[in-house]
Design a protein around this motif. Structure first.
Motif, PDB file in Angstrom:
ATOM      1  N   ARG A  34     -83.897 -17.808 -23.018  1.00 15.38           N
ATOM      2  CA  ARG A  34     -85.409 -17.450 -22.476  1.00 15.38           C
ATOM      3  C   ARG A  34     -86.201 -18.473 -21.584  1.00 15.38           C
ATOM      4  N   LYS A  37     -85.397 -18.552 -18.151  1.00 21.79           N
ATOM      5  CA  LYS A  37     -86.015 -17.401 -17.580  1.00 21.79           C
ATOM      6  C   LYS A  37     -87.513 -17.137 -17.755  1.00 21.79           C
ATOM      7  N   THR A  38     -88.192 -17.701 -18.701  1.00 20.63           N
ATOM      8  CA  THR A  38     -89.593 -17.902 -18.976  1.00 20.63           C
ATOM      9  C   THR A  38     -90.226 -18.877 -17.789  1.00 20.63           C
ATOM     10  N   GLU A  41     -90.154 -16.862 -14.393  1.00 20.54           N
ATOM     11  CA  GLU A  41     -90.969 -15.762 -14.289  1.00 20.54           C
ATOM     12  C   GLU A  41     -92.519 -16.431 -14.312  1.00 20.54           C
ATOM     13  N   HIS A  42     -92.682 -17.381 -14.849  1.00 16.95           N
ATOM     14  CA  HIS A  42     -94.163 -18.226 -14.670  1.00 16.95           C
ATOM     15  C   HIS A  42     -94.323 -18.532 -13.124  1.00 16.95           C
ATOM     16  N   HIS A  64     -92.866  -9.664 -17.669  1.00 17.89           N
ATOM     17  CA  HIS A  64     -92.753 -10.887 -18.418  1.00 17.89           C
ATOM     18  C   HIS A  64     -93.385 -10.350 -20.169  1.00 17.89           C
ATOM     19  N   TRP A  67     -91.016  -7.930 -21.916  1.00 10.94           N
ATOM     20  CA  TRP A  67     -89.894  -8.550 -23.001  1.00 10.94           C
ATOM     21  C   TRP A  67     -90.102  -9.094 -24.414  1.00 10.94           C
TER      22      TRP A  67
END
Length: 77
Positions: A34, A37-38, A41-42, A64, A67
């Motif tokens: 994550r 991925k985080t 996404e940010h 976001h 999840w």
């Protein structure tokens, strides 16, 4: 919060923020995939904000946060 001048709300916010950070660290340790991925996404959210694309930014934030919401409910392990 601080600029609002309400000391009680400011302290409450600080306490909740600390808890949120601790929970985030725990999630990242239990789901190391994550982290990337985080960050991605940010970056997407920031890109939408810089482009003044509010609709896209809102959608990205919902995805976001969704999840983490599923994780908190035990729907994701």
């Amino acid at each position: 919060m601080r600029s609002g001048g309400n000391e009680i709300l400011s302290r409450l916010y600080d306490q909740l923020r600390d808890r949120q950070l601790r929970m985030g660290v725990a999630v990242m340790h239990s789901h190391p995939d994550r982290i990337a991925k985080t960050l991605a996404e940010h970056a997407e959210i920031l890109e939408a904000l810089r482009a003044s694309d509010a609709e896209r930014a809102v959608g990205l934030v919902h995805r976001h946060v969704g999840w983490f919401s599923h994780l908190a409910r035990g729907e994701i392990r």
